[in-house]
Design an enzyme around this catalytic site. Structure first.
Site, short mmCIF file in Angstrom:
data_model
loop_
_atom_site.label_atom_id
_atom_site.label_comp_id
_atom_site.label_asym_id
_atom_site.label_seq_id
_atom_site.Cartn_x
_atom_site.Cartn_y
_atom_site.Cartn_z
N HIS A 20 0.86 -1.18 0.00
CA HIS A 20 0.00 0.00 0.00
C HIS A 20 0.90 1.23 0.00
O HIS A 20 1.59 1.51 0.99
CB HIS A 20 -0.89 -0.02 1.25
CG HIS A 20 -2.07 0.89 1.17
ND1 HIS A 20 -3.12 0.69 0.31
CD2 HIS A 20 -2.37 2.04 1.87
CE1 HIS A 20 -4.03 1.64 0.48
NE2 HIS A 20 -3.59 2.47 1.41
N LYS A 165 -10.60 5.34 -4.92
CA LYS A 165 -9.71 6.46 -4.60
C LYS A 165 -8.29 6.01 -4.89
O LYS A 165 -7.87 4.93 -4.47
CB LYS A 165 -9.85 6.86 -3.12
CG LYS A 165 -9.05 8.11 -2.78
CD LYS A 165 -9.36 8.61 -1.38
CE LYS A 165 -8.64 7.81 -0.32
NZ LYS A 165 -8.82 8.37 1.03
N LYS A 167 -4.28 6.67 -4.60
CA LYS A 167 -3.23 7.37 -3.87
C LYS A 167 -2.17 7.87 -4.85
O LYS A 167 -1.60 7.09 -5.62
CB LYS A 167 -2.58 6.43 -2.85
CG LYS A 167 -3.48 6.02 -1.70
CD LYS A 167 -3.71 7.15 -0.72
CE LYS A 167 -4.45 6.69 0.52
NZ LYS A 167 -4.64 7.77 1.50
N ASP A 196 -6.22 10.95 -3.67
CA ASP A 196 -5.75 11.43 -2.37
C ASP A 196 -4.27 11.73 -2.49
O ASP A 196 -3.47 10.83 -2.75
CB ASP A 196 -5.99 10.37 -1.29
CG ASP A 196 -5.68 10.88 0.12
OD1 ASP A 196 -5.28 12.06 0.25
OD2 ASP A 196 -5.84 10.09 1.06
N GLU A 222 -8.52 14.86 -2.59
CA GLU A 222 -8.43 14.89 -1.13
C GLU A 222 -7.08 15.45 -0.68
O GLU A 222 -6.04 14.99 -1.12
CB GLU A 222 -8.63 13.47 -0.57
CG GLU A 222 -8.58 13.39 0.95
CD GLU A 222 -8.86 11.99 1.46
OE1 GLU A 222 -8.67 11.76 2.67
OE2 GLU A 222 -9.26 11.13 0.65
N ASP A 247 -8.89 16.68 4.80
CA ASP A 247 -8.72 15.47 5.61
C ASP A 247 -7.73 15.75 6.74
O ASP A 247 -8.11 16.02 7.87
CB ASP A 247 -8.25 14.31 4.75
CG ASP A 247 -7.95 13.05 5.56
OD1 ASP A 247 -8.41 12.97 6.71
OD2 ASP A 247 -7.24 12.17 5.06
N LYS A 271 -12.86 11.00 10.37
CA LYS A 271 -12.14 9.84 10.89
C LYS A 271 -12.24 9.86 12.41
O LYS A 271 -11.81 10.83 13.04
CB LYS A 271 -10.67 9.87 10.47
CG LYS A 271 -10.45 9.77 8.96
CD LYS A 271 -8.98 9.87 8.62
CE LYS A 271 -8.73 9.71 7.13
NZ LYS A 271 -7.30 9.88 6.79
N GLU A 325 -14.90 4.98 3.10
CA GLU A 325 -13.80 4.11 2.68
C GLU A 325 -13.45 3.12 3.80
O GLU A 325 -12.29 2.90 4.11
CB GLU A 325 -12.57 4.92 2.27
CG GLU A 325 -12.01 5.84 3.34
CD GLU A 325 -10.70 6.50 2.94
OE1 GLU A 325 -10.31 6.41 1.76
OE2 GLU A 325 -10.06 7.08 3.83
#
Length: 392
Positions: A20, A165, A167, A196, A222, A247, A271, A325
């Site tokens: 990731h 989404k 990255k 993002d 984002e 965010d 979050k 998400e």
């Protein structure tokens, strides 16, 4: 009155199903702090705190979260009334500055314990659920556009996700925009894409990138710039060529109010960990709704416990304009839950049992726990209670 008897913590490291990649980190595993709060009558509540690759994303880390709970928060909880999560959190907040992720994990465990005591899901303690499922997108973060296409195709075919989404921020702006254009062109109307940047761009890069991404078919960007550049976010929002979401700029209700006042975004990511817990996150949701800011249900890549906590709270909100998400458990190679959370038809089913509605498999917690940590002391009755609650 039933009181809290013990507070235990353990760090677990669970491998991911794939690498990731974010602008600031590359992850192969996720580390979580599992918090276990036990009452005098033997009931157990659980919470979870995660960060992004240690302290690469926020000032806290799994190690610091465990340390602050063990040394400073747990002593404040012992002997307190199980039926007063708000009062216990007030006691903690008056003595412990910051440490939002640690506080969230503890608060989650308190609500879980209280819900189990009453036989009610956490959603009922926040006004009641208005929905049984939540729309869930998937984050593409392999760093390879061909692999992202293959991954997205598989997920669409399985009816698990059709909003993605991506990255970006590690490659050049031109490379990232070209990759998004390829993704959007490949899928056409079959999928929607957001990006993002995780603060990876300068303001000038963001102005250029947002225009190019809008032309490529991306519908939202984002946190493209630094969390501290509220005026920059406001400028990007006013340009209006693509939706901007705040965010990292939001770490609680006070900062949320500042972002809203500056109109520094069309949308805000909620979050629970970043907010400092479910109570603070609920306040942020209300502020956003009152200000006509689009809601997005964010994640810190939590496992089943943290994801269930978010789902319980989010189920009390009628509309998330930009979806959620809450895919964290799917990114982990193995869930720590007795029964995995259910994802189907592009939705997450909100757990229906008491408290979180999720029970942990303590043998897995022990298997993935770091070396040198003492075994958790879980009452036998609590183990059986969780099994019964989850399996009916």
């Amino acid at each position: 009155m039933t009181t809290i008897r013990s507070v235990q913590t353990v760090i677990v490291d669970v491998p991911l199903v794939r690498t990731h990649k974010l602008a600031m980190a590359v992850m192969q595993a996720q580390s979580s702090v599992i918090v276990v709060v036990t009452s005098e009558d033997g009931r157990v509540g659980v919470g979870e705190a995660t960060t992004i690759r240690g302290a690469a994303y926020v000032p806290e880390s799994p190690e610091s979260i465990k340390a602050v709970i063990d040394a400073h928060i747990a002593p404040l909880m012992i002997g307190q009334d199980v039926s007063g999560p708000r009062a216990v959190m007030g006691r903690i907040s008056s003595a412990v500055v910051g440490n939002n992720f640690a506080k969230c994990a503890v608060e989650t465990a308190l609500w879980d314990l209280y819900g189990k005591t009453l036989g009610l899901p956490i959603s009922a303690l926040f006004g009641g659920a208005v929905r049984k499922t939540l729309p869930v997108l998937w984050t593409l973060a392999s760093g390879d556009v061909e692999r992202d296409i293959e991954e997205a195709e598989t997920l669409i075919e399985a009816r698990r996700h059709n909003v993605f989404k991506v990255k970006i921020g590690r490659a050049s702006l031109a490379e990232d925009c070209e990759s998004l254009a390829r993704l959007a062109q490949h899928f056409g109307e079959r999928a929607r894409f957001r990006v993002d940047v995780n603060q990876g761009w300068s303001l000038l890069e963001a102005q250029q990138g947002c225009a190019r991404l809008a032309d490529a078919g991306v519908d939202l960007v984002e946190q493209p710039i630094s969390r501290d550049d509220i005026s920059g976010l406001s400028l990007l929002t006013q340009r209006g060529n693509i939706a901007i979401m705040a965010d990292e700029a939001i770490n609680g209700p006070v900062r949320m109010a500042e972002v809203i006042q500056a109109r520094a975004g069309h949308a805000v990511s909620i979050k629970i960990a970043q907010a400092g817990g479910l109570l603070a996150a609920r306040s942020m949701i209300d502020l956003a709704l009152l200000s006509n800011m689009g809601l997005y249900g964010g994640t810190m890549l939590e496992g089943a416990v943290g994801t269930a906590a978010s789902a319980q709270l989010f189920s009390t909100v009628e509309h998330f304009a930009w979806d959620t998400e809450l895919f964290g458990p799917l990114l982990q190679r193995e869930t720590l839950a007795i029964t995995p959370l259910v994802y189907r038809d592009f939705q997450l089913e909100v757990p229906q049992g008491p408290g979180l509605g999720v029970g942990l498999d303590w043998s897995k917690v022990k298997r993935y726990g770091r070396d040198g940590q003492p075994d958790l002391d879980i009452p036998a009755d609590a183990r059986e209670e969780v099994l019964h609650a989850v399996h009916g």
